[in-house]
Design a protein around this motif. Structure first.
Motif, mmCIF file in Angstrom:
data_model
loop_
_atom_site.group_PDB
_atom_site.id
_atom_site.type_symbol
_atom_site.label_atom_id
_atom_site.label_comp_id
_atom_site.label_asym_id
_atom_site.label_seq_id
_atom_site.Cartn_x
_atom_site.Cartn_y
_atom_site.Cartn_z
ATOM 1 N N TYR A 6 0.825 -1.215 0.005
ATOM 2 C CA TYR A 6 0.062 0.036 0.010
ATOM 3 C C TYR A 6 0.968 1.327 0.038
ATOM 4 N N LYS A 8 0.161 4.016 1.140
ATOM 5 C CA LYS A 8 0.174 4.801 2.575
ATOM 6 C C LYS A 8 1.062 4.128 3.627
ATOM 7 N N GLU A 9 1.700 3.269 3.204
ATOM 8 C CA GLU A 9 2.750 2.623 4.294
ATOM 9 C C GLU A 9 4.268 3.080 3.858
ATOM 10 N N SER A 133 -6.472 -1.492 -3.414
ATOM 11 C CA SER A 133 -5.012 -0.940 -3.746
ATOM 12 C C SER A 133 -4.503 -1.111 -4.981
ATOM 13 N N ARG A 170 -7.988 5.254 -5.036
ATOM 14 C CA ARG A 170 -7.489 5.075 -3.533
ATOM 15 C C ARG A 170 -5.888 5.145 -3.493
ATOM 16 N N SER A 171 -5.151 4.405 -4.325
ATOM 17 C CA SER A 171 -3.739 4.524 -4.243
ATOM 18 C C SER A 171 -3.294 5.969 -4.775
ATOM 19 N N GLU A 174 -3.787 8.473 -1.713
ATOM 20 C CA GLU A 174 -2.796 8.075 -0.675
ATOM 21 C C GLU A 174 -1.325 8.716 -0.994
ATOM 22 N N ASN A 177 -1.372 12.464 -0.751
ATOM 23 C CA ASN A 177 -1.571 12.917 0.579
ATOM 24 C C ASN A 177 0.018 12.788 1.145
ATOM 25 N N ILE A 178 0.749 11.566 0.787
ATOM 26 C CA ILE A 178 2.155 11.285 1.170
ATOM 27 C C ILE A 178 2.802 12.508 0.851
ATOM 28 N N ASP A 198 -10.479 6.587 5.075
ATOM 29 C CA ASP A 198 -9.581 5.589 4.561
ATOM 30 C C ASP A 198 -8.591 6.677 3.742
ATOM 31 N N TYR A 199 -8.990 8.012 3.847
ATOM 32 C CA TYR A 199 -7.978 8.889 2.981
ATOM 33 C C TYR A 199 -7.363 9.679 3.894
#
Length: 199
Positions: A6, A8-9, A133, A170-171, A174, A177-178, A198-199
């Protein structure tokens, strides 16, 4: 980084390094010199339990250019038709010396479960998971944005459509945002709105 499951990780520094490496390949027309063929001597197994043309082909070409041997798994011609589980398949391939697994699967949570069960030398890359994802597509989208806009911190980005069921949206969200975009807006009909937690 042991697995890529993911976006987000990942940390911003990691994503920036990945994008820089991708750009360096693009500058050489995707020619990879021998010293950068970091997968020479390894085998990459493409385990695609969902149909795919572009993603599967991209992974196959990338692995080959990085010097790897490639095993393309065909679900219809495999023992999964007789009830063999994903983990059974991976354990069999691990016993043959394969430790890189690119997995596309329609079941949510499959990639995380597999990553926890493989041996310590194995690596799992998520090539699409249910509507959850698609990190490599997210990275590709971030690279395209970087090529045209250079920096992320002043960008205002809008993602429009079926956000709830789109693993790509979604990905990408993520990743954006990062990368600390100035503003990220998601627009969809009420019935296709995601869980914003989730976001």
């Amino acid at each position: 980084m042991k697995h890529l499951l993911y976006l987000k990780e990942l940390k911003q520094e990691t994503i920036s390094r990945l994008l820089d490496k991708a750009e360096s390949f693009l500058k050489t027309d995707n020619f990879v010199s021998e010293k950068h063929q970091t997968l020479r001597g390894y085998t990459v197994a493409n385990l695609f339990y969902e149909p795919s043309t572009r993603t599967r082909g991209s992974f196959q070409i990338a692995a080959k250019k990085l010097g790897a041997d490639i095993l393309n798994f065909d679900e219809k011609m495999s023992s999964s038709e007789k009830g063999e589980t994903v983990l059974d398949t991976i354990y069999t391939l691990e016993s043959m010396g394969i430790n890189y697994f690119v997995i596309r699967h329609s079941e949510a949570g499959m990639h995380s479960m597999v990553a926890k069960q493989v041996n310590e030398n194995s690596h799992v890359i998520n090539a699409g998971e249910a509507d959850i994802s698609h990190p490599t597509q997210g990275l590709l989208d971030l690279l395209t944005i970087k090529q045209h806009k250079k920096n992320f911190d002043q960008l205002k980005v809008v993602i429009i459509g079926d956000i709830k069921h789109s693993r790509v949206a979604r990905s990408l969200a993520e990743g954006l945002n990062i990368m600390s975009v100035k503003e990220l807006t998601l627009i969809s009909p009420e019935s296709l709105k995601p869980n914003l937690e989730d976001y």
